[in-house]
Design a protein around this motif. Structure first.
Motif, short mmCIF file in Angstrom:
data_model
loop_
_atom_site.label_atom_id
_atom_site.label_comp_id
_atom_site.label_asym_id
_atom_site.label_seq_id
_atom_site.Cartn_x
_atom_site.Cartn_y
_atom_site.Cartn_z
N ALA A 26 0.82 -1.21 0.00
CA ALA A 26 0.00 0.00 0.00
C ALA A 26 0.86 1.27 0.00
O ALA A 26 0.38 2.33 -0.40
CB ALA A 26 -0.92 -0.02 1.22
N ASP A 27 2.15 1.16 0.42
CA ASP A 27 3.02 2.33 0.49
C ASP A 27 3.93 2.44 -0.73
O ASP A 27 4.98 3.11 -0.67
CB ASP A 27 3.87 2.26 1.77
N PHE A 28 3.58 1.78 -1.78
CA PHE A 28 4.43 1.80 -2.96
C PHE A 28 4.49 3.21 -3.55
O PHE A 28 3.46 3.87 -3.74
CB PHE A 28 3.89 0.81 -4.01
N ASP A 29 5.67 3.65 -3.83
CA ASP A 29 5.89 4.99 -4.40
C ASP A 29 5.95 4.86 -5.92
O ASP A 29 6.93 4.39 -6.48
CB ASP A 29 7.21 5.58 -3.86
N TYR A 30 4.86 5.23 -6.61
CA TYR A 30 4.80 5.11 -8.07
C TYR A 30 4.88 6.48 -8.73
O TYR A 30 4.38 6.68 -9.85
CB TYR A 30 3.50 4.39 -8.49
N SER A 31 5.56 7.44 -8.03
CA SER A 31 5.72 8.78 -8.61
C SER A 31 6.55 8.76 -9.89
O SER A 31 6.33 9.58 -10.80
CB SER A 31 6.35 9.71 -7.59
N GLY A 32 7.50 7.84 -9.99
CA GLY A 32 8.30 7.73 -11.20
C GLY A 32 7.42 7.41 -12.41
O GLY A 32 7.63 7.93 -13.51
N PHE A 33 6.43 6.56 -12.21
CA PHE A 33 5.51 6.22 -13.32
C PHE A 33 4.63 7.40 -13.68
O PHE A 33 4.29 7.59 -14.86
CB PHE A 33 4.66 5.00 -12.93
N LEU A 34 4.26 8.23 -12.67
CA LEU A 34 3.48 9.43 -12.96
C LEU A 34 4.30 10.42 -13.78
O LEU A 34 3.81 11.04 -14.71
CB LEU A 34 3.00 10.07 -11.67
N ASN A 35 5.59 10.57 -13.42
CA ASN A 35 6.47 11.46 -14.19
C ASN A 35 6.66 10.96 -15.61
O ASN A 35 6.71 11.75 -16.57
CB ASN A 35 7.81 11.59 -13.49
N LEU A 36 6.76 9.63 -15.75
CA LEU A 36 6.89 9.05 -17.08
C LEU A 36 5.68 9.38 -17.94
O LEU A 36 5.79 9.76 -19.11
CB LEU A 36 7.10 7.53 -16.98
N ALA A 37 4.49 9.23 -17.36
CA ALA A 37 3.27 9.53 -18.10
C ALA A 37 3.22 10.99 -18.52
O ALA A 37 2.86 11.32 -19.65
CB ALA A 37 2.06 9.17 -17.24
N SER A 38 3.64 11.90 -17.62
CA SER A 38 3.61 13.31 -17.96
C SER A 38 4.58 13.63 -19.08
O SER A 38 4.25 14.40 -20.00
CB SER A 38 3.96 14.14 -16.71
N THR A 39 5.76 13.02 -19.04
CA THR A 39 6.76 13.29 -20.07
C THR A 39 6.29 12.78 -21.43
O THR A 39 6.43 13.48 -22.45
CB THR A 39 8.09 12.64 -19.68
N VAL A 40 5.78 11.57 -21.46
CA VAL A 40 5.33 10.99 -22.74
C VAL A 40 4.15 11.77 -23.29
O VAL A 40 4.08 12.06 -24.50
CB VAL A 40 5.00 9.51 -22.56
N GLU A 41 3.20 12.13 -22.43
CA GLU A 41 2.04 12.86 -22.90
C GLU A 41 2.42 14.27 -23.40
O GLU A 41 1.83 14.77 -24.36
CB GLU A 41 1.00 12.97 -21.78
N ALA A 42 3.42 14.87 -22.72
CA ALA A 42 3.84 16.22 -23.14
C ALA A 42 4.68 16.17 -24.41
O ALA A 42 4.74 17.15 -25.16
CB ALA A 42 4.63 16.89 -22.02
N GLY A 43 5.36 15.03 -24.68
CA GLY A 43 6.18 14.89 -25.87
C GLY A 43 7.48 15.66 -25.80
O GLY A 43 8.06 15.98 -26.83
N THR A 44 7.96 15.97 -24.63
CA THR A 44 9.19 16.74 -24.46
C THR A 44 10.44 15.89 -24.66
O THR A 44 11.53 16.41 -24.86
CB THR A 44 9.22 17.36 -23.07
N ALA A 45 10.26 14.54 -24.60
CA ALA A 45 11.42 13.66 -24.76
C ALA A 45 10.96 12.39 -25.43
O ALA A 45 9.80 11.99 -25.34
CB ALA A 45 12.05 13.36 -23.40
N THR A 46 11.90 11.75 -26.10
CA THR A 46 11.62 10.48 -26.77
C THR A 46 12.15 9.37 -25.89
O THR A 46 13.36 9.29 -25.66
CB THR A 46 12.28 10.43 -28.15
N ILE A 47 11.25 8.53 -25.38
CA ILE A 47 11.62 7.46 -24.44
C ILE A 47 11.17 6.15 -25.06
O ILE A 47 10.05 6.01 -25.54
CB ILE A 47 10.94 7.68 -23.07
N SER A 48 12.06 5.14 -24.98
CA SER A 48 11.73 3.80 -25.50
C SER A 48 11.77 2.75 -24.40
O SER A 48 11.14 1.69 -24.54
CB SER A 48 12.68 3.43 -26.63
#
Length: 289
Positions: A26-48
């Protein structure tokens, strides 16, 4: 450490399913996945590729951002434990889930029971409504059914029953007609026999009548002959009496009858003699009778 595939062009990236019942941390920190979603949706970087390190043992469930049904279940074990399967990646089958000893927590059990209770109550309510609706419609129309195919089948069954009843009535009428025909034939036979009997009786009656008439004629003839004989005897007796009283001989007069008749016709005798001849002739005629 887990490596996730990312496609910045199609906006495909992993998303942590916070509401999954299989999650155990229940205490899992998934902020990295939220940042990933924001970056991909914004299109500021190309991530594979996106790499994440799980520090706490437990079960984590992810899904694809483009398809909720594409899910990934990650089971992290402690350093002193070993994996229950030989391969690090396997299909999400029921056997693989059992091999990972996936189980829900107490809170998850409570949520599952509540959902199950709601599901059962909903199904019962829908069933009650369905039964009520069907009962109401059936009360309005006895042939109504909830399914068109059932209505069509019911209609076909009704038509078959009607045809069967019609066939039964036709067979009954045919049997009745045959029975009436047999009765008619029997009556015709009896009528013919009765006619023959009546003809026989009529012929017998006519024959009896003829016999009776013949018998009556014979009887009448006998009576008439008897009467004539009596009359003849009476006439002879009367002639004999007249002869005895007058002395006239009828037999002799009978022999000279032709001569007396000639004299009477010629008119050569006297009137007194002619009168005597007429008397003799009348007496002769009586005797002939």
């Amino acid at each position: 450490m887990v490596e996730f595939s990312v496609n910045s062009t199609s906006k495909s990236y992993p998303v942590y399913m916070t509401n999954s019942l299989l999650n155990t941390n229940a205490d899992f920190d998934y902020s990295g996945f939220l940042n990933l979603a924001s970056t991909v949706e914004a299109g500021t970087a190309t991530i594979s590729i996106y790499i994440h390190t799980f520090d706490v043992a437990g079960t984590y469930v992810f899904m694809n951002s483009l398809d909720n049904y594409q899910q990934t279940i990650i089971r992290v074990v402690s350093a002193d434990a070993s994996c229950s399967t030989s391969s690090s990646v396997s299909a999400a089958a029921l056997s693989s889930l059992y091999s990972l000893n996936l189980s829900t927590t107490t809170a998850t059990d409570d949520v599952d029971m509540t959902f199950l209770a709601r599901l059962v109550a909903t199904k019962i309510g829908l069933l009650v409504l369905l039964v009520g609706f069907v009962t109401y419609m059936h009360s309005l129309n006895k042939q109504w059914t909830i399914c068109p195919c059932l209505r069509r089948k019911q209609g076909e069954e009704d038509e078959a029953k009607k045809r069967e009843e019609i066939e039964k009535k036709k067979r009954a009428v045919q049997l009745k007609a045959e029975e009436l025909k047999e009765i008619r034939d029997e009556l015709a036979k009896h009528v013919e026999a009765l006619k023959r009997r009546l003809n026989e009786l009529e012929q017998a009656r006519l024959q009896k009548l003829k016999d009776k008439q013949k018998s009556d004629m014979q009887t009448n003839h006998t009576k008439l002959m008897n009467t004539l004989n009596i009359l003849k005897r009476f006439v002879k007796k009367r002639a004999k009496l007249i002869r005895n009283e007058t002395g006239f001989d009828f037999e002799k007069d009978k022999n000279n009858l032709l001569i007396n008749k000639r004299f009477a016709e010629a008119g050569s005798k006297e009137d007194s003699n002619l009168w005597d001849l007429k008397k003799k002739k009348a007496a002769c005629d009586e005797d002939n009778l």
